[in-house]
Motif scaffolding. Structure first.
Motif, PDB file in Angstrom:
ATOM      1  N   LEU A 305       0.824  -1.207   0.000  1.00 22.63           N
ATOM      2  CA  LEU A 305       0.000   0.000   0.000  1.00 22.63           C
ATOM      3  C   LEU A 305       0.857   1.256   0.000  1.00 22.63           C
ATOM      4  O   LEU A 305       0.589   2.203  -0.758  1.00 22.63           O
ATOM      5  N   ILE A 306       1.883   1.290   0.845  1.00 24.67           N
ATOM      6  CA  ILE A 306       2.727   2.481   0.909  1.00 24.67           C
ATOM      7  C   ILE A 306       3.366   2.744  -0.453  1.00 24.67           C
ATOM      8  O   ILE A 306       3.508   3.891  -0.886  1.00 24.67           O
ATOM      9  N   GLY A 307       3.732   1.685  -1.163  1.00 22.01           N
ATOM     10  CA  GLY A 307       4.312   1.851  -2.487  1.00 22.01           C
ATOM     11  C   GLY A 307       3.385   2.608  -3.430  1.00 22.01           C
ATOM     12  O   GLY A 307       3.832   3.460  -4.204  1.00 22.01           O
ATOM     13  N   TYR A 308       2.094   2.317  -3.361  1.00 19.82           N
ATOM     14  CA  TYR A 308       1.130   3.030  -4.209  1.00 19.82           C
ATOM     15  C   TYR A 308       1.035   4.502  -3.803  1.00 19.82           C
ATOM     16  O   TYR A 308       0.889   5.386  -4.657  1.00 19.82           O
ATOM     17  N   LEU A 309       1.102   4.776  -2.512  1.00 13.82           N
ATOM     18  CA  LEU A 309       1.022   6.156  -2.040  1.00 13.82           C
ATOM     19  C   LEU A 309       2.282   6.933  -2.422  1.00 13.82           C
ATOM     20  O   LEU A 309       2.213   8.132  -2.718  1.00 13.82           O
ATOM     21  N   VAL A 310       3.426   6.250  -2.425  1.00 14.27           N
ATOM     22  CA  VAL A 310       4.667   6.864  -2.894  1.00 14.27           C
ATOM     23  C   VAL A 310       4.531   7.233  -4.370  1.00 14.27           C
ATOM     24  O   VAL A 310       4.884   8.346  -4.784  1.00 14.27           O
ATOM     25  N   ILE A 353      -6.835   5.737   0.290  1.00 15.58           N
ATOM     26  CA  ILE A 353      -6.228   4.534   0.856  1.00 15.58           C
ATOM     27  C   ILE A 353      -7.104   3.318   0.571  1.00 15.58           C
ATOM     28  O   ILE A 353      -6.609   2.249   0.180  1.00 15.58           O
ATOM     29  N   ASP A 354      -8.409   3.473   0.721  1.00 21.76           N
ATOM     30  CA  ASP A 354      -9.324   2.366   0.410  1.00 21.76           C
ATOM     31  C   ASP A 354      -9.222   1.964  -1.050  1.00 21.76           C
ATOM     32  O   ASP A 354      -9.271   0.777  -1.386  1.00 21.76           O
ATOM     33  N   TYR A 355      -9.087   2.960  -1.927  1.00 20.71           N
ATOM     34  CA  TYR A 355      -8.991   2.698  -3.362  1.00 20.71           C
ATOM     35  C   TYR A 355      -7.793   1.806  -3.660  1.00 20.71           C
ATOM     36  O   TYR A 355      -7.873   0.853  -4.450  1.00 20.71           O
ATOM     37  N   TYR A 356      -6.668   2.108  -3.030  1.00 17.45           N
ATOM     38  CA  TYR A 356      -5.459   1.333  -3.306  1.00 17.45           C
ATOM     39  C   TYR A 356      -5.406   0.021  -2.523  1.00 17.45           C
ATOM     40  O   TYR A 356      -4.766  -0.933  -2.956  1.00 17.45           O
ATOM     41  N   GLU A 357      -6.084  -0.030  -1.379  1.00 17.65           N
ATOM     42  CA  GLU A 357      -6.084  -1.280  -0.613  1.00 17.65           C
ATOM     43  C   GLU A 357      -6.914  -2.359  -1.285  1.00 17.65           C
ATOM     44  O   GLU A 357      -6.615  -3.543  -1.181  1.00 17.65           O
TER      45      GLU A 357
END
Length: 458
Positions: A305-310, A353-357
């Motif tokens: 998940l953090i990778g997507y936020l990065v 965050i929900d979108y990427y999770e």
């Protein structure tokens, strides 16, 4: 929309391209991206699957917005390390006969003269199987890597790109006449000097005398891909693009973008069918529903998940690490990818965050049996007026293997996927069923018509 759907294998010369964290899966070969055999194996696989092309993404900076540092990107391998995509093409071309190669190159940091020669060289070596994915760059530290004190502003990058392409078209299309190369052994004459011309370009950003260093290649101008989704990016695409990677988060948005660009293309004197529209597609397929569900469950446990936020931060300028879950994102017109920032404006951090999770809520995530996946692919293509897809990987090569072995035969039965390549066709001919050269209505064609003996486009 064409009957046959077009498919590119979406790749990047890096350990973690789009689906972050999956490089840690035991069945993934992503860590082999520095091994030439990884790329030649991938090319042969995609050609076995009758793909149009392999689409090679690229960036020339790091994702350094999340947490105010590039460290999370480096630690997780988020498009870093990242090697040059151009150097992969000759090796992949040597083990294939038909597969196309779309290479990303930014117009912002290097002059056009050398890039024109690189693409002509690749077009020669591949016998006309090359496309250029034109980007303007969006990572702020990329500018500093190339000696600039600050990132070039968004609209200025497009002004520069317009002139970059103008110079490129002059070099490719109006420097060498079609019969300049004679190869007359008796007269010891390779090229006729009177038929090779300087381009004498003097503009706001570039001064280029010419002539072009390469003799005319099969396509002269490579097929032009583009992915800009801002208002300025769409205007640019409507003038230049022959294939567009549509940026949208819903089918409705995708259809709207396609319609807008078709309208703009028509205003620019190009036909509404002059561009092929593609969108990213995530596919997990099994022979049964149970097998497909098991694959989804297995793959998603490796998701970072953090990778997507990065990744999101680098593209949009939004640092979610500095925000609370209940905060709303405000659109500030940051000078990154403006469309990416706008896509998340007025949403709460927790929504992103929900979108990427949970990627299964993404309308371009498709899972199930071959029949179910083919149904959904056709549904998306029809609903959004798309011509095809860039297939995103979870496992390399597992995603491509499953798609080729399970989905391709089903699409072929429905008449939506080619059953063979046509011998000797260029990539442009594959996409448009016309000649190898850019049409007269395209800016490249207009540059060609300025030749003393212009080449007729098919």
């Amino acid at each position: 929309m064409s009957q046959i759907l077009h498919f590119n294998g979406f790749e990047m010369n890096t350990p973690s391209h789009i689906n972050h964290g999956l490089w840690t899966h035991p069945d993934n070969r992503r860590h082999e991206y520095t091994d030439l055999r990884y790329w030649t194996d991938t090319a042969k696989l995609l050609e076995r699957g009758l793909f149009d092309a392999i689409f090679l993404a690229d960036v020339v900076g790091t994702y350094n917005v999340y947490g105010g540092s590039r460290d999370p990107a480096i630690a997780r391998g988020i498009q870093s390390p990242n090697n040059d995509p151009f150097l992969l093409v000759p090796a992949m071309a040597a083990v294939t006969e038909h597969l196309g190669f779309a290479v990303t190159f930014t117009t912002t940091y290097e002059p056009p003269f050398g890039n024109a020669r690189r693409f002509s060289t690749l077009d020669h070596l591949t016998n006309g199987r090359v496309a250029w994915n034109v980007v303007t760059g969006y990572l702020p530290d990329a500018a500093r890597n190339y000696g600039l004190s600050a990132q070039v502003k968004h609209d200025d990058r497009y002004d520069l790109a317009e002139e970059f392409l103008e110079v490129s078209y002059k070099l490719w299309e109006s420097s060498w006449e079609p019969d300049a190369v004679v190869r007359d052994r008796g007269r010891k004459l390779y090229s006729e000097p009177s038929k090779v011309h300087e381009v004498n370009h003097e503009g706001r950003f570039f001064t280029v005398d010419g002539p072009h260093l390469s003799e005319p290649s099969p396509q002269r101008t490579p097929v032009i891909y583009q992915a800009g989704a801002s208002d300025r990016g769409r205007e640019f695409a409507a003038r230049h693009a022959e294939a567009i990677f549509v940026g949208a988060r819903t089918i409705e948005q995708a259809k709207k973008v396609v319609g807008q660009i078709k309208d703009l293309a028509e205003e620019n004197g190009r036909g509404r069918d002059s561009i092929r529209f593609l969108i990213g597609l995530d596919v997990i397929v099994g022979r049964t529903e149970a097998e497909a569900k098991a694959k989804v469950a297995d793959l998603l446990q490796y998701r970072d998940l953090i990778g997507y936020l990065v990744h999101l931060g680098g593209g949009s300028g939004i640092d979610l690490a500095a925000m609370g879950a209940e905060e709303y994102i405000e659109y500030k017109g940051r000078d990154h990818i403006q469309s990416s920032e706008a896509a998340f404006a007025n949403k709460q951090v927790r929504d992103i965050i929900d979108y990427y999770e949970n990627p299964t809520e993404n309308p371009f995530f498709v899972s199930g049996t071959p029949e179910q996946v083919a149904d959904r692919i056709e549904e998306i293509a029809e609903a959004a007026d798309l011509d095809g897809f860039n297939l995103v990987q979870y496992l390399s090569p597992g995603t491509f293997e499953d798609f080729i072995d399970l989905v391709v035969p089903e699409l072929q039965k429905r008449g939506r996927y080619r059953t063979a390549y046509r011998d000797g066709e260029t990539l442009r001919e594959r996409l448009f069923d016309k000649g190898p050269l850019a049409p007269d209505a395209h800016p490249a064609g207009q540059a060609r018509r300025r030749l003393p003996t212009p080449i007729p486009a098919s």
